[in-house]
Design an enzyme around this catalytic site. Structure first.
Site, short mmCIF file in Angstrom:
data_model
loop_
_atom_site.label_atom_id
_atom_site.label_comp_id
_atom_site.label_asym_id
_atom_site.label_seq_id
_atom_site.Cartn_x
_atom_site.Cartn_y
_atom_site.Cartn_z
N CYS A 183 41.35 35.03 40.72
CA CYS A 183 39.93 35.22 40.49
C CYS A 183 39.60 35.11 39.01
O CYS A 183 40.33 35.60 38.18
CB CYS A 183 39.47 36.53 41.08
SG CYS A 183 38.25 36.26 42.35
N CYS A 196 36.08 40.93 32.25
CA CYS A 196 36.85 42.18 32.25
C CYS A 196 37.27 42.50 30.83
O CYS A 196 37.67 41.62 30.07
CB CYS A 196 38.09 42.04 33.14
SG CYS A 196 39.06 43.56 33.25
N CYS A 245 38.11 38.94 48.94
CA CYS A 245 38.45 39.50 47.63
C CYS A 245 37.17 39.46 46.79
O CYS A 245 36.61 38.39 46.56
CB CYS A 245 39.54 38.61 47.03
SG CYS A 245 39.97 39.02 45.36
N CYS A 247 44.17 41.34 30.30
CA CYS A 247 45.57 40.99 30.60
C CYS A 247 45.74 39.50 30.30
O CYS A 247 44.96 38.67 30.78
CB CYS A 247 45.88 41.27 32.06
SG CYS A 247 45.51 42.98 32.53
N GLU A 269 33.00 35.50 41.03
CA GLU A 269 33.69 34.80 42.11
C GLU A 269 34.11 35.74 43.23
O GLU A 269 34.37 36.92 43.00
CB GLU A 269 34.98 34.18 41.55
CG GLU A 269 34.72 33.09 40.57
CD GLU A 269 36.01 32.59 39.92
OE1 GLU A 269 35.95 32.25 38.73
OE2 GLU A 269 37.04 32.58 40.59
N CYS A 291 45.66 36.56 32.93
CA CYS A 291 44.54 36.60 33.88
C CYS A 291 43.35 35.84 33.32
O CYS A 291 42.93 36.09 32.19
CB CYS A 291 44.17 38.05 34.16
SG CYS A 291 42.63 38.24 35.08
N1 SAH Z 1 41.37 44.56 37.50
C1 SAH Z 1 42.02 44.96 38.67
C2 SAH Z 1 41.60 44.20 39.92
C3 SAH Z 1 41.38 42.72 39.77
S1 SAH Z 1 42.78 41.73 39.39
C4 SAH Z 1 43.52 44.91 38.50
O1 SAH Z 1 44.00 44.35 37.53
O2 SAH Z 1 44.20 45.46 39.35
C5 SAH Z 1 43.61 41.63 40.95
C6 SAH Z 1 45.07 41.31 40.87
O3 SAH Z 1 45.28 39.93 40.47
C7 SAH Z 1 45.81 42.15 39.84
O4 SAH Z 1 46.99 42.68 40.40
C8 SAH Z 1 46.10 41.16 38.76
O5 SAH Z 1 47.16 41.56 37.97
C9 SAH Z 1 46.34 39.89 39.54
N2 SAH Z 1 46.29 38.66 38.73
C10 SAH Z 1 45.50 38.36 37.69
N3 SAH Z 1 45.77 37.13 37.20
C11 SAH Z 1 46.78 36.65 37.94
C12 SAH Z 1 47.52 35.42 37.93
N4 SAH Z 1 47.30 34.48 37.01
N5 SAH Z 1 48.48 35.25 38.84
C13 SAH Z 1 48.74 36.21 39.79
N6 SAH Z 1 48.09 37.38 39.85
C14 SAH Z 1 47.11 37.61 38.94
FE1 SF4 Z 2 41.01 42.72 34.18
FE2 SF4 Z 2 42.39 40.60 35.02
FE3 SF4 Z 2 43.67 42.66 33.88
FE4 SF4 Z 2 42.59 42.94 36.34
S1 SF4 Z 2 44.28 41.56 35.76
S2 SF4 Z 2 42.46 44.36 34.59
S3 SF4 Z 2 40.78 41.63 36.12
S4 SF4 Z 2 42.15 41.33 32.88
#
Ligand code: SAH
Ligand code: SF4
Length: 406
Positions: A360, A136, A129, A140, A110, A143
Site C-alpha cells: 500500500c 505516514c 486492506c 519505515c 489506497e 515502505c
Molecule cells: N503502519 C502500520 C499499518 C500499515 S503497513 C504498520 O506498519 O503496521 C502494513 C504492513 O505492510 C506492515 O507490516 C508493513 O511493515 C508492511 N509493509 C510496508 N511496506 C512493505 C513492503 N515494501 N513489502 C512488504 N511489506 C511491507
Molecule cells: Fe507507516 Fe509504512 Fe511504517 Fe506502516 S510500514 S508505519 S505505513 S511507514
C-alpha cells in the site's frame, strides 16, 4: 528538507472540515437525534442506515421510503460518499484489486481487495486492506507510504467509505467482504480515535455488522496506543510490525523504535495478549541480507517464545528508492524453520498484487512523481550504511526517518 513533488497529499484538513460530514460516520443514535431536531420520526434513521450500509443506495434520493423533502435535506446535510475510485488495477488473475481513491480535497489514498478462494473445508474470503491516514509519519524505509511522508489523518467516514465502495463492488457479483485489515496507508494507532469510531461502525449490527474477530489492526509499535486498546479489551486481532527483534536494526527499519524500543513494544503486546486471550500477529517483512539471518531468527525466538504469538513472514515487495530487495524463498523457509524449532507458530505469506504495486502506498507514491536521482542515491547510501552498522550491532546516529534530502 523534503524534495518538492507534485502535491498528492493535501497539507490541510480545512477544506474537508468545511464540507458536510460523511454519512457513514453517523450511528443510529446520531441520525436519530438529527431527525428529532427536524421534528421527524426517529425510525427514519434506520431507513437511512439501511440505504447507506445494506441496500447500496446510490445517494439519499434513492431511498424511496423517505419523503422527498427529507431526501433533499439529507443530501444537503451529509456527503453520501467521501471517497471516489479514481484508478483501479487488477492482478493475480482477478483476485487482487487495488484502488487509488481521491478524497474531497484531492488527497490520494489506497485500498486493496484480495480474494482467497474457498475449498472443501474452507470458506471463500474477501479481505479488504484499508488506509487510516494519507501518507505516514513513521517513515519505515522499505515502505512506499513512509517515503511519501505524512499528509493528514483520515476522517471516520473516509475510512469507512473505502469499505462501502468495496462492499458495493463485491455485492454486484453476489459476494461480500469477510475480513478487514488496517494495513493500508498510515499508522492506525496515530489516528486512534477515528480508527476506533470506524471499528465501532464496522461492528455495529445496524451498520456493517462485521464480527470483531474479522478485523485486524496493524501497528508499527505505538506503545501508548497498544495500551489504550488493551484497556478497551477488544476482540479484534492486533498485528505488530516487528521486522527485527534487535534494537539497532529495528531503529533503522522502523524509526519509531527510537521512541518505543523492542522491549517496550513486546511488553505492551504481551500484556495485550494476556488481557484479551488472543494471539498477537507479528509481521516480519523479509529483506535480503538485512533482517533474514539466523541471528535475527534467534532474537525473535528469544523475544516471543512462550507468548501468545503467531509470526507472519512476508517477502518485501519491491519499492522504488530503497537499496533492498526481498529475501529468497529458500532463505525465508530456513528462517521459518528456525522459528518453528524455537517453538513459534509461523506462516509464510505470499505477496499479493506485486505487479500492480500492492504494497500500500506504492501507487500513490508513483503518482507523486519521481524524486531527483541524486537524492535517491544519497538515501540509498545512507540506508546501506545504517543497516550495515546495525548488523554490526551499532545503534544508528542517523536522524530519523530516512527522508529524501535535497
Ligand atoms: N503502519 C502500520 C499499518 C500499515 S503497513 C504498520 O506498519 O503496521 C502494513 C504492513 O505492510 C506492515 O507490516 C508493513 O511493515 C508492511 N509493509 C510496508 N511496506 C512493505 C513492503 N515494501 N513489502 C512488504 N511489506 C511491507
Ligand atoms: Fe507507516 Fe509504512 Fe511504517 Fe506502516 S510500514 S508505519 S505505513 S511507514
Amino acid at each position: 528538507m523534503q524534495t518538492p513533488m507534485v502535491p498528492i497529499v493535501s497539507p490541510s484538513l480545512a477544506a474537508i472540515l468545511a464540507m458536510p460530514p460523511g454519512i457513514s460516520a453517523e450511528s443510529l443514535n446520531s441520525l436519530g437525534a438529527w431527525f428529532r431536531a427536524r421534528g421527524e420520526p426517529e425510525f427514519r434513521a434506520r431507513q437511512v442506515l439501511d440505504g447507506v450500509w445494506r441496500t447500496g443506495a446510490a445517494d439519499a434520493s434513492a431511498i424511496s421510503t423517505l419523503p422527498a423533502a427529507t431526501r433533499l435535506a439529507l443530501a444537503a446535510a451529509f456527503r453520501w460518499d467521501t471517497v471516489t475510485d479514481s484508478e483501479r488495477t487488477i492482478s493475480d488473475g482477478g483476485r487482487t484489486e487495488k484502488v487509488l481513491h481521491r478524497l474531497g480535497d484531492g488527497t490520494a489514498i489506497e485500498s486493496v481487495l484480495m480474494n482467497y478462494p474457498g475449498g472443501p473445508d474452507r470458506r471463500e474470503r474477501n479481505t479488504l486492506c484499508i488506509s487510516s491516514q494519507a501518507g505516514c509519519a513513521v517513515g519505515c524505509p522499505f515502505c512506499a507510504t513512509g517515503e511519501l511522508g505524512f499528509g493528514r489523518d483520515l476522517q471516520t467516514a473516509e475510512i469507512l467509505d473505502q469499505v462501502r465502495t468495496a462492499a458495493r463492488r463485491l455485492a454486484a457479483h453476489g459476494r461480500r467482504l469477510t475480513n478487514i485489515v488496517f494495513m493500508g496507508m498510515g499508522e492506525p494507532l496515530l489516528n486512534l480515535d477515528r480508527v476506533l469510531e470506524s471499528v465501532e461502525a464496522l461492528n455495529d449490527p445496524a451498520r456493517f455488522g462485521l464480527g470483531a474477530r474479522h478485523i485486524t489492526i496493524s501497528t508499527s509499535g505505538v506503545v501508548p496506543g497498544i495500551r489504550r486498546l488493551t484497556a478497551l479489551g477488544p476482540q479484534f486481532t492486533l498485528a505488530i510490525s516487528l521486522h527485527a527483534a534487535r534494537d539497532p536494526l529495528r531503529d533503522v527499519l522502523v524509526p519509531l523504535n527510537r521512541r518505543w524500543p523492542v522491549a517496550e513494544v513486546a511488553s505492551a503486546a504481551r500484556d495485550h495478549a494476556t488481557a484479551t486471550g488472543r494471539r498477537i500477529s507479528y509481521e516480519v517483512t523479509m529483506i535480503a541480507g538485512v533482517n533474514d539471518t539466523d541471528a535475527d531468527a534467534d532474537a525473535l525466538v528469544d523475544l516471543l517464545r512462550g507468548t501468545l504469538a503467531h509470526v507472519n513472514l512476508i517477502p518485501m515487495n519491491a519499492v522504488a528508492h530503497t537499496p533492498w530487495s526481498a529475501s529468497s524463498m529458500r532463505v525465508i523457509e530456513r528462517f521459518a524453520d528456525r522459528l518453528r524449532v524455537g517453538g513459534l507458530p509461523v506462516t509464510i505469506r505470499r505477496n499479493r498484487g506485486q505487479e500492480v504495486g500492492a504494497a500500500c502506498g506504492q501507487l500513490a507514491a508513483e503518482r507523486a512523481g519521481a524524486p531527483p536521482a541524486p537524492a535517491v542515491a544519497r538515501r540509498r547510501e545512507r540506508l546501506v550504511a545504517a543497516s550495515a552498522a546495525a548488523l554490526r550491532g551499532e545503534r544508528s546516529r542517523e536522524s530519523a526517518p530516512f527522508g529524501m534530502d535535497a
